[in-house]
Design a protein around this motif. Sequence first.
Motif, PDB file in Angstrom:
ATOM      1  N   ALA A  84       0.859  -1.185   0.000  1.00 11.23           N
ATOM      2  CA  ALA A  84       0.000   0.000   0.000  1.00 11.23           C
ATOM      3  C   ALA A  84       0.895   1.234   0.000  1.00 11.23           C
ATOM      4  O   ALA A  84       1.999   1.214   0.548  1.00 11.23           O
ATOM      5  CB  ALA A  84      -0.897   0.000   1.231  1.00 11.23           C
ATOM      6  N   ASP A  85       0.432   2.310  -0.627  1.00  8.57           N
ATOM      7  CA  ASP A  85       1.218   3.538  -0.690  1.00  8.57           C
ATOM      8  C   ASP A  85       0.597   4.622   0.190  1.00  8.57           C
ATOM      9  O   ASP A  85      -0.384   4.382   0.911  1.00  8.57           O
ATOM     10  CB  ASP A  85       1.343   3.997  -2.137  1.00  8.57           C
ATOM     11  N   THR A  86       1.143   5.829   0.122  1.00 14.98           N
ATOM     12  CA  THR A  86       0.799   6.892   1.065  1.00 14.98           C
ATOM     13  C   THR A  86      -0.697   7.144   1.168  1.00 14.98           C
ATOM     14  O   THR A  86      -1.248   7.297   2.265  1.00 14.98           O
ATOM     15  CB  THR A  86       1.514   8.201   0.656  1.00 14.98           C
ATOM     16  N   GLU A  87      -1.379   7.182   0.025  1.00 15.77           N
ATOM     17  CA  GLU A  87      -2.803   7.526   0.049  1.00 15.77           C
ATOM     18  C   GLU A  87      -3.683   6.343   0.441  1.00 15.77           C
ATOM     19  O   GLU A  87      -4.902   6.491   0.608  1.00 15.77           O
ATOM     20  CB  GLU A  87      -3.242   8.055  -1.317  1.00 15.77           C
ATOM     21  N   ASP A  88      -3.082   5.166   0.574  1.00 18.89           N
ATOM     22  CA  ASP A  88      -3.849   3.960   0.906  1.00 18.89           C
ATOM     23  C   ASP A  88      -3.871   3.775   2.423  1.00 18.89           C
ATOM     24  O   ASP A  88      -2.932   3.227   3.010  1.00 18.89           O
ATOM     25  CB  ASP A  88      -3.232   2.727   0.237  1.00 18.89           C
ATOM     26  N   ILE A  89      -4.932   4.221   3.060  1.00 21.08           N
ATOM     27  CA  ILE A  89      -5.025   4.155   4.522  1.00 21.08           C
ATOM     28  C   ILE A  89      -6.054   3.099   4.907  1.00 21.08           C
ATOM     29  O   ILE A  89      -7.248   3.240   4.637  1.00 21.08           O
ATOM     30  CB  ILE A  89      -5.426   5.515   5.114  1.00 21.08           C
ATOM     31  N   GLY A  90      -5.559   2.050   5.508  1.00 22.78           N
ATOM     32  CA  GLY A  90      -6.424   0.977   5.995  1.00 22.78           C
ATOM     33  C   GLY A  90      -6.275   0.839   7.500  1.00 22.78           C
ATOM     34  O   GLY A  90      -5.176   0.957   8.041  1.00 22.78           O
ATOM     35  N   ILE A  91      -7.383   0.603   8.184  1.00 17.48           N
ATOM     36  CA  ILE A  91      -7.383   0.477   9.637  1.00 17.48           C
ATOM     37  C   ILE A  91      -7.696  -0.959  10.004  1.00 17.48           C
ATOM     38  O   ILE A  91      -8.630  -1.561   9.482  1.00 17.48           O
ATOM     39  CB  ILE A  91      -8.429   1.415  10.272  1.00 17.48           C
ATOM     40  N   ASN A  92      -6.901  -1.528  10.913  1.00 17.35           N
ATOM     41  CA  ASN A  92      -7.141  -2.876  11.402  1.00 17.35           C
ATOM     42  C   ASN A  92      -7.710  -2.825  12.814  1.00 17.35           C
ATOM     43  O   ASN A  92      -7.061  -2.295  13.722  1.00 17.35           O
ATOM     44  CB  ASN A  92      -5.840  -3.684  11.421  1.00 17.35           C
ATOM     45  N   LEU A  93      -8.913  -3.348  12.983  1.00 13.12           N
ATOM     46  CA  LEU A  93      -9.466  -3.558  14.322  1.00 13.12           C
ATOM     47  C   LEU A  93      -9.097  -4.977  14.726  1.00 13.12           C
ATOM     48  O   LEU A  93      -9.387  -5.935  13.999  1.00 13.12           O
ATOM     49  CB  LEU A  93     -10.983  -3.394  14.322  1.00 13.12           C
ATOM     50  N   CYS A  94      -8.444  -5.132  15.873  1.00 13.09           N
ATOM     51  CA  CYS A  94      -7.989  -6.431  16.353  1.00 13.09           C
ATOM     52  C   CYS A  94      -8.837  -6.835  17.552  1.00 13.09           C
ATOM     53  O   CYS A  94      -8.819  -6.154  18.576  1.00 13.09           O
ATOM     54  CB  CYS A  94      -6.513  -6.374  16.736  1.00 13.09           C
ATOM     55  N   LEU A  95      -9.582  -7.938  17.429  1.00  7.48           N
ATOM     56  CA  LEU A  95     -10.515  -8.374  18.464  1.00  7.48           C
ATOM     57  C   LEU A  95      -9.992  -9.651  19.111  1.00  7.48           C
ATOM     58  O   LEU A  95      -9.898 -10.693  18.463  1.00  7.48           O
ATOM     59  CB  LEU A  95     -11.911  -8.626  17.890  1.00  7.48           C
ATOM     60  N   GLY A  96      -9.630  -9.574  20.392  1.00  2.03           N
ATOM     61  CA  GLY A  96      -9.178 -10.745  21.124  1.00  2.03           C
ATOM     62  C   GLY A  96     -10.330 -11.676  21.452  1.00  2.03           C
ATOM     63  O   GLY A  96     -11.505 -11.323  21.335  1.00  2.03           O
ATOM     64  N   ASP A  97      -9.999 -12.887  21.909  1.00  4.56           N
ATOM     65  CA  ASP A  97     -11.021 -13.896  22.166  1.00  4.56           C
ATOM     66  C   ASP A  97     -12.019 -13.458  23.231  1.00  4.56           C
ATOM     67  O   ASP A  97     -13.211 -13.756  23.134  1.00  4.56           O
ATOM     68  CB  ASP A  97     -10.365 -15.212  22.585  1.00  4.56           C
ATOM     69  N   ASN A  98     -11.557 -12.751  24.275  1.00  2.53           N
ATOM     70  CA  ASN A  98     -12.483 -12.298  25.320  1.00  2.53           C
ATOM     71  C   ASN A  98     -13.525 -11.338  24.757  1.00  2.53           C
ATOM     72  O   ASN A  98     -14.712 -11.414  25.083  1.00  2.53           O
ATOM     73  CB  ASN A  98     -11.717 -11.613  26.453  1.00  2.53           C
ATOM     74  N   PHE A  99     -13.072 -10.437  23.887  1.00  5.19           N
ATOM     75  CA  PHE A  99     -13.997  -9.474  23.295  1.00  5.19           C
ATOM     76  C   PHE A  99     -14.987 -10.178  22.370  1.00  5.19           C
ATOM     77  O   PHE A  99     -16.185  -9.906  22.399  1.00  5.19           O
ATOM     78  CB  PHE A  99     -13.232  -8.408  22.522  1.00  5.19           C
ATOM     79  N   VAL A 100     -14.485 -11.106  21.542  1.00  6.21           N
ATOM     80  CA  VAL A 100     -15.360 -11.849  20.630  1.00  6.21           C
ATOM     81  C   VAL A 100     -16.388 -12.651  21.417  1.00  6.21           C
ATOM     82  O   VAL A 100     -17.572 -12.703  21.061  1.00  6.21           O
ATOM     83  CB  VAL A 100     -14.529 -12.786  19.723  1.00  6.21           C
ATOM     84  N   GLY A 101     -15.941 -13.270  22.523  1.00  4.55           N
ATOM     85  CA  GLY A 101     -16.868 -14.045  23.342  1.00  4.55           C
ATOM     86  C   GLY A 101     -17.987 -13.201  23.907  1.00  4.55           C
ATOM     87  O   GLY A 101     -19.128 -13.651  24.025  1.00  4.55           O
ATOM     88  N   GLY A 102     -17.689 -11.941  24.244  1.00  4.82           N
ATOM     89  CA  GLY A 102     -18.724 -11.051  24.754  1.00  4.82           C
ATOM     90  C   GLY A 102     -19.608 -10.481  23.663  1.00  4.82           C
ATOM     91  O   GLY A 102     -20.735 -10.059  23.920  1.00  4.82           O
ATOM     92  N   LEU A 103     -19.106 -10.479  22.428  1.00  4.63           N
ATOM     93  CA  LEU A 103     -19.857  -9.909  21.315  1.00  4.63           C
ATOM     94  C   LEU A 103     -20.892 -10.891  20.763  1.00  4.63           C
ATOM     95  O   LEU A 103     -21.980 -10.485  20.344  1.00  4.63           O
ATOM     96  CB  LEU A 103     -18.881  -9.512  20.204  1.00  4.63           C
ATOM     97  N   ILE A 104     -20.573 -12.186  20.792  1.00  5.75           N
ATOM     98  CA  ILE A 104     -21.453 -13.194  20.187  1.00  5.75           C
ATOM     99  C   ILE A 104     -22.881 -13.145  20.736  1.00  5.75           C
ATOM    100  O   ILE A 104     -23.849 -13.156  19.954  1.00  5.75           O
ATOM    101  CB  ILE A 104     -20.843 -14.603  20.352  1.00  5.75           C
ATOM    102  N   PRO A 105     -23.088 -13.076  22.062  1.00  3.28           N
ATOM    103  CA  PRO A 105     -24.470 -13.058  22.564  1.00  3.28           C
ATOM    104  C   PRO A 105     -25.265 -11.840  22.121  1.00  3.28           C
ATOM    105  O   PRO A 105     -26.501 -11.866  22.126  1.00  3.28           O
ATOM    106  CB  PRO A 105     -24.289 -13.056  24.098  1.00  3.28           C
ATOM    107  N   GLU A 106     -24.585 -10.764  21.729  1.00  2.00           N
ATOM    108  CA  GLU A 106     -25.276  -9.545  21.300  1.00  2.00           C
ATOM    109  C   GLU A 106     -25.809  -9.654  19.872  1.00  2.00           C
ATOM    110  O   GLU A 106     -26.644  -8.849  19.462  1.00  2.00           O
ATOM    111  CB  GLU A 106     -24.326  -8.341  21.382  1.00  2.00           C
ATOM    112  N   LEU A 107     -25.323 -10.637  19.097  1.00  2.00           N
ATOM    113  CA  LEU A 107     -25.643 -10.684  17.674  1.00  2.00           C
ATOM    114  C   LEU A 107     -26.895 -11.477  17.349  1.00  2.00           C
ATOM    115  O   LEU A 107     -27.548 -11.226  16.348  1.00  2.00           O
ATOM    116  CB  LEU A 107     -24.460 -11.286  16.895  1.00  2.00           C
ATOM    117  N   GLY A 108     -27.222 -12.477  18.190  1.00  2.00           N
ATOM    118  CA  GLY A 108     -28.328 -13.341  17.817  1.00  2.00           C
ATOM    119  C   GLY A 108     -27.950 -14.186  16.613  1.00  2.00           C
ATOM    120  O   GLY A 108     -26.792 -14.543  16.411  1.00  2.00           O
ATOM    121  N   ASP A 109     -28.922 -14.499  15.774  1.00  2.00           N
ATOM    122  CA  ASP A 109     -28.658 -15.326  14.585  1.00  2.00           C
ATOM    123  C   ASP A 109     -28.296 -14.405  13.424  1.00  2.00           C
ATOM    124  O   ASP A 109     -29.110 -14.066  12.588  1.00  2.00           O
ATOM    125  CB  ASP A 109     -29.899 -16.159  14.257  1.00  2.00           C
TER     126      ASP A 109
END
Length: 320
Positions: A110-135
């Motif tokens: 990627a070059d200067t104008e290519d700005i990408g953001i990475n959100l990094c979700l650990g297992d504890n966060f993912v485990g807490g997120l799953i019940p909020e999603l439903g199906d």
Amino acid sequence: MISTEKFLLEKLGEVSAEERGLLAGSPLNPLLYGMGDWGVTSSRLIKNGGISVRTHTRYADFPAHRHNFLEIMIVLSGSITHMIDGEAIALGVGDMLFMNKHITHSVRRADTEDIGINLCLGDNFVGGLIPELGDSVFSSLLEENLRPGGRPMYLRFASDGTKQIENLVENILFELTEYPRISDVVLTKTLALLFDYLSLKNSALLRGGSEEPDKDRERRRTVSDYIKKNYRTATLAELSGMMYMTPPYLSSLITSLFGMGFKELLYEERQSRAMRLLTESNLPIGEIIRSVGYENESYFHREFKSRTGMTPLAYRKSAR
């Protein structure tokens, strides 16, 4: 350029010390991302299995690698291309790529104008997120992420300029960059809302694995619903009776389905409820502890500080 606040885009697009080295001719250093092996990158950026944000490193090709956390890439300007199973996944402005930790991928320079953001979700966060999603369309992606040896899966969403989605993305990035100690409960709710909006889009493309068996999906739902509704008094014995299984068999099945045991799932739900009450109510801390199913206040304090790095009182003050 995505409609991100100018100061935020400028901050996230600043050339880092690592990038200055790459521009000067230095090679990409895998030691900065893991243990010296591009097989799995490190989650050391994530405290207590929570969530963190980092700008994608430009000016170098990233070789094939995996993560030990769930990654979400969001392109704020320019374009970034990933390679997954020999397929080029080109992301434009506003596009998002969700990859569970079993995915192997590489990223083109990627070059200067290519700005990408990475959100990094650990297992504890993912485990807490799953019940909020439903199906949700995301359910399998997140659940497979927690399963040892789970199926590699990813979701790509093409931007269509939906304002609600852009505003939610901007809020998440703003909170993570300007208020790095913000409550995981707030971020969980905001991400769940983002996932809900994305699930309504018809442009979703699912790759990397077939749908899970209906029986496993139903068992996951039964376990999740039981813990969510009975978190104060839930027991493995009671749940095993409801599901007509022996406790040892159900315990093994839960670990296989969720990547963590019954006690851990129950702990995550109780902690999530307690964190919410600490930030959204004025109830005394002792009353909150008892209301979520703990009898030993000292034990709760130890476990809470181990997870968040703060006492319940400090957490309440910080969240406010």
